[in-house]
Design a protein around this motif. Structure first.
Motif, PDB file in Angstrom:
ATOM      1  N   MET A 259       0.837  -1.185   0.000  1.00 20.09           N
ATOM      2  CA  MET A 259       0.000   0.000   0.000  1.00 20.09           C
ATOM      3  C   MET A 259       0.878   1.243   0.000  1.00 20.09           C
ATOM      4  SD  MET A 259      -3.306  -0.792   0.213  1.00 20.09           S
ATOM      5  CE  MET A 259      -4.199   0.456   1.073  1.00 20.09           C
ATOM      6  N   VAL A 260       0.462   2.229  -0.799  1.00 23.82           N
ATOM      7  CA  VAL A 260       1.122   3.528  -0.822  1.00 23.82           C
ATOM      8  C   VAL A 260       0.058   4.602  -0.751  1.00 23.82           C
ATOM      9  CG1 VAL A 260       3.127   2.710  -2.127  1.00 23.82           C
ATOM     10  CG2 VAL A 260       1.174   3.643  -3.349  1.00 23.82           C
ATOM     11  N   ARG A 261       0.509   5.811  -0.390  1.00 26.97           N
ATOM     12  CA  ARG A 261      -0.402   6.955  -0.257  1.00 26.97           C
ATOM     13  C   ARG A 261       0.295   8.166  -0.857  1.00 26.97           C
ATOM     14  NH1 ARG A 261      -4.125   8.049   4.605  1.00 26.97           N
ATOM     15  NH2 ARG A 261      -4.574  10.254   4.459  1.00 26.97           N
ATOM     16  N   LYS A 262      -0.386   8.826  -1.792  1.00 27.80           N
ATOM     17  CA  LYS A 262       0.169  10.034  -2.402  1.00 27.80           C
ATOM     18  C   LYS A 262      -0.905  11.104  -2.477  1.00 27.80           C
ATOM     19  CE  LYS A 262       3.785   7.746  -4.899  1.00 27.80           C
ATOM     20  NZ  LYS A 262       4.548   7.628  -6.108  1.00 27.80           N
ATOM     21  N   ARG A 263      -0.466  12.339  -2.211  1.00 28.23           N
ATOM     22  CA  ARG A 263      -1.343  13.504  -2.332  1.00 28.23           C
ATOM     23  C   ARG A 263      -0.847  14.318  -3.509  1.00 28.23           C
ATOM     24  NH1 ARG A 263      -1.060  18.581  -0.169  1.00 28.23           N
ATOM     25  NH2 ARG A 263       0.729  17.926   1.056  1.00 28.23           N
ATOM     26  N   VAL A 264      -1.758  14.750  -4.357  1.00 31.72           N
ATOM     27  CA  VAL A 264      -1.374  15.545  -5.521  1.00 31.72           C
ATOM     28  C   VAL A 264      -2.099  16.881  -5.490  1.00 31.72           C
ATOM     29  CG1 VAL A 264      -0.854  13.541  -6.976  1.00 31.72           C
ATOM     30  CG2 VAL A 264      -3.132  14.532  -7.045  1.00 31.72           C
ATOM     31  N   ILE A 265      -1.416  17.895  -5.989  1.00 29.66           N
ATOM     32  CA  ILE A 265      -2.004  19.209  -6.222  1.00 29.66           C
ATOM     33  C   ILE A 265      -1.894  19.443  -7.724  1.00 29.66           C
ATOM     34  CG2 ILE A 265      -1.930  21.680  -5.735  1.00 29.66           C
ATOM     35  CD1 ILE A 265      -2.414  20.081  -3.204  1.00 29.66           C
ATOM     36  N   VAL A 266      -3.029  19.637  -8.373  1.00 23.07           N
ATOM     37  CA  VAL A 266      -3.075  19.783  -9.824  1.00 23.07           C
ATOM     38  C   VAL A 266      -3.441  21.223 -10.149  1.00 23.07           C
ATOM     39  CG1 VAL A 266      -4.066  18.886 -11.954  1.00 23.07           C
ATOM     40  CG2 VAL A 266      -3.861  17.387  -9.959  1.00 23.07           C
ATOM     41  N   SER A 267      -2.603  21.876 -10.969  1.00 19.32           N
ATOM     42  CA  SER A 267      -2.811  23.273 -11.350  1.00 19.32           C
ATOM     43  C   SER A 267      -3.121  23.380 -12.831  1.00 19.32           C
ATOM     44  CB  SER A 267      -1.547  24.094 -11.066  1.00 19.32           C
ATOM     45  OG  SER A 267      -1.200  23.990  -9.713  1.00 19.32           O
ATOM     46  N   GLY A 268      -3.830  24.443 -13.179  1.00 19.82           N
ATOM     47  CA  GLY A 268      -4.192  24.699 -14.574  1.00 19.82           C
ATOM     48  C   GLY A 268      -5.678  24.982 -14.653  1.00 19.82           C
ATOM     49  N   VAL A 269      -6.281  24.648 -15.770  1.00 17.87           N
ATOM     50  CA  VAL A 269      -7.724  24.775 -15.926  1.00 17.87           C
ATOM     51  C   VAL A 269      -8.297  23.431 -15.485  1.00 17.87           C
ATOM     52  CG1 VAL A 269      -9.616  25.239 -17.519  1.00 17.87           C
ATOM     53  CG2 VAL A 269      -7.405  26.371 -17.844  1.00 17.87           C
ATOM     54  N   VAL A 270      -8.550  23.313 -14.174  1.00 24.72           N
ATOM     55  CA  VAL A 270      -8.942  22.031 -13.603  1.00 24.72           C
ATOM     56  C   VAL A 270     -10.230  22.108 -12.778  1.00 24.72           C
ATOM     57  CG1 VAL A 270      -6.631  21.018 -13.681  1.00 24.72           C
ATOM     58  CG2 VAL A 270      -7.302  22.371 -11.687  1.00 24.72           C
ATOM     59  N   GLN A 271     -10.829  23.275 -12.709  1.00 25.92           N
ATOM     60  CA  GLN A 271     -12.134  23.402 -12.062  1.00 25.92           C
ATOM     61  C   GLN A 271     -13.163  23.747 -13.128  1.00 25.92           C
ATOM     62  OE1 GLN A 271     -12.307  25.772  -8.495  1.00 25.92           O
ATOM     63  NE2 GLN A 271     -10.463  24.837  -7.642  1.00 25.92           N
ATOM     64  N   GLY A 272     -14.355  23.186 -12.978  1.00 26.03           N
ATOM     65  CA  GLY A 272     -15.417  23.425 -13.945  1.00 26.03           C
ATOM     66  C   GLY A 272     -15.286  22.569 -15.198  1.00 26.03           C
ATOM     67  N   VAL A 273     -14.470  21.519 -15.126  1.00 25.37           N
ATOM     68  CA  VAL A 273     -14.246  20.641 -16.288  1.00 25.37           C
ATOM     69  C   VAL A 273     -14.492  19.171 -15.924  1.00 25.37           C
ATOM     70  CG1 VAL A 273     -12.647  22.225 -17.428  1.00 25.37           C
ATOM     71  CG2 VAL A 273     -11.745  20.518 -15.831  1.00 25.37           C
TER      72      VAL A 273
ATOM     73  N   GLU B 277       0.010   4.854  -8.840  1.00 24.73           N
ATOM     74  CA  GLU B 277       0.803   5.462  -9.922  1.00 24.73           C
ATOM     75  C   GLU B 277      -0.060   5.736 -11.144  1.00 24.73           C
ATOM     76  OE1 GLU B 277       3.768   6.869  -9.975  1.00 24.73           O
ATOM     77  OE2 GLU B 277       3.835   6.409  -7.836  1.00 24.73           O
ATOM     78  N   ALA B 278      -1.012   4.844 -11.431  1.00 23.19           N
ATOM     79  CA  ALA B 278      -1.929   5.075 -12.554  1.00 23.19           C
ATOM     80  C   ALA B 278      -2.747   6.336 -12.317  1.00 23.19           C
ATOM     81  CB  ALA B 278      -2.839   3.863 -12.757  1.00 23.19           C
ATOM     82  N   MET B 279      -3.163   6.587 -11.089  1.00 25.78           N
ATOM     83  CA  MET B 279      -3.932   7.799 -10.782  1.00 25.78           C
ATOM     84  C   MET B 279      -3.057   9.051 -10.860  1.00 25.78           C
ATOM     85  SD  MET B 279      -7.011   7.005 -10.592  1.00 25.78           S
ATOM     86  CE  MET B 279      -7.508   8.683 -10.182  1.00 25.78           C
ATOM     87  N   VAL B 280      -1.806   8.942 -10.431  1.00 29.90           N
ATOM     88  CA  VAL B 280      -0.897  10.090 -10.566  1.00 29.90           C
ATOM     89  C   VAL B 280      -0.698  10.408 -12.047  1.00 29.90           C
ATOM     90  CG1 VAL B 280       1.466  10.914 -10.181  1.00 29.90           C
ATOM     91  CG2 VAL B 280       0.240   9.713  -8.336  1.00 29.90           C
TER      92      VAL B 280
ATOM     93  N   ASP C  63      -6.828  25.372  -7.898  1.00 35.36           N
ATOM     94  CA  ASP C  63      -6.200  24.063  -8.046  1.00 35.36           C
ATOM     95  C   ASP C  63      -7.156  22.965  -7.587  1.00 35.36           C
ATOM     96  OD1 ASP C  63      -3.909  25.399  -8.841  1.00 35.36           O
ATOM     97  OD2 ASP C  63      -2.817  25.047  -6.968  1.00 35.36           O
ATOM     98  N   VAL C  64      -6.765  21.726  -7.836  1.00 31.20           N
ATOM     99  CA  VAL C  64      -7.482  20.560  -7.323  1.00 31.20           C
ATOM    100  C   VAL C  64      -6.489  19.744  -6.504  1.00 31.20           C
ATOM    101  CG1 VAL C  64      -8.581  18.368  -7.960  1.00 31.20           C
ATOM    102  CG2 VAL C  64      -9.185  20.452  -9.189  1.00 31.20           C
ATOM    103  N   GLU C  65      -6.938  19.244  -5.352  1.00 34.74           N
ATOM    104  CA  GLU C  65      -6.112  18.409  -4.490  1.00 34.74           C
ATOM    105  C   GLU C  65      -6.765  17.032  -4.400  1.00 34.74           C
ATOM    106  OE1 GLU C  65      -4.133  18.629  -0.063  1.00 34.74           O
ATOM    107  OE2 GLU C  65      -6.108  19.533  -0.350  1.00 34.74           O
ATOM    108  N   ALA C  66      -5.945  15.985  -4.447  1.00 40.34           N
ATOM    109  CA  ALA C  66      -6.473  14.626  -4.309  1.00 40.34           C
ATOM    110  C   ALA C  66      -5.526  13.790  -3.465  1.00 40.34           C
ATOM    111  CB  ALA C  66      -6.655  13.979  -5.678  1.00 40.34           C
ATOM    112  N   LEU C  67      -6.101  12.831  -2.768  1.00 39.78           N
ATOM    113  CA  LEU C  67      -5.336  11.869  -1.989  1.00 39.78           C
ATOM    114  C   LEU C  67      -5.660  10.484  -2.538  1.00 39.78           C
ATOM    115  CD1 LEU C  67      -3.571  11.400   0.621  1.00 39.78           C
ATOM    116  CD2 LEU C  67      -5.729  10.704   1.668  1.00 39.78           C
ATOM    117  N   PHE C  68      -4.624   9.752  -2.924  1.00 37.98           N
ATOM    118  CA  PHE C  68      -4.783   8.410  -3.478  1.00 37.98           C
ATOM    119  C   PHE C  68      -4.099   7.407  -2.557  1.00 37.98           C
ATOM    120  CE2 PHE C  68      -4.171  11.015  -7.511  1.00 37.98           C
ATOM    121  CZ  PHE C  68      -5.527  11.172  -7.748  1.00 37.98           C
ATOM    122  N   GLU C  69      -4.807   6.336  -2.210  1.00 38.92           N
ATOM    123  CA  GLU C  69      -4.216   5.292  -1.396  1.00 38.92           C
ATOM    124  C   GLU C  69      -4.627   3.932  -1.945  1.00 38.92           C
ATOM    125  OE1 GLU C  69      -3.781   5.857   2.839  1.00 38.92           O
ATOM    126  OE2 GLU C  69      -4.566   3.849   3.161  1.00 38.92           O
ATOM    127  N   GLY C  70      -3.641   3.063  -2.116  1.00 32.75           N
ATOM    128  CA  GLY C  70      -3.917   1.734  -2.635  1.00 32.75           C
ATOM    129  C   GLY C  70      -2.629   1.054  -3.036  1.00 32.75           C
TER     130      GLY C  70
END
Length: 97
Positions: A1-15, A54-57, A41-48
């Motif tokens: 199991m791994v856990r990663k948090r991502v912050i995604v920037s750009g045109v990422v809201q409303g899409v 890695e596929a989600m990143v 921005d959009v923030e996400a936490l992935f765990e699995g």
């Protein structure tokens, strides 16, 4: 199991980034959450499993078709003692990150 948090920037809201992220995470068997941030921005936490996270990143680097991703910050985090179950779309925090 791994856990990663991502912050995604750009045109990422409303899409439909958050909803598409939730569907992708569930398809990969990844738990966690995703939310819009007040700064656009959009923030996400992935765990699995490592491959699934890695596929989600990788997915975060493009997002849904209407998104224009300019940058993705990836932060490795320790796996929580009580792992999240499912994948939630969370509300935007009111007072920053």
């Amino acid at each position: 199991m791994v856990r990663k948090r991502v912050i995604v920037s750009g045109v990422v809201q409303g899409v439909f980034f958050r909803d598409t992220c939730r569907r992708e995470a569930l398809a990969h068997g990844v738990s966690g959450w995703v939310r819009n941030l007040p700064d656009g921005d959009v923030e996400a936490l992935f765990e699995g499993g490592e491959d699934a996270v890695e596929a989600m990143v990788r997915w975060s680097r493009t997002g849904p078709a209407a998104a224009v991703v300019r940058a993705v910050e990836v932060h490795e985090e320790p796996v929580a003692p009580e792992a999240p179950s499912g994948f939630d779309v969370r509300p935007t925090p009111r007072d920053g990150r």
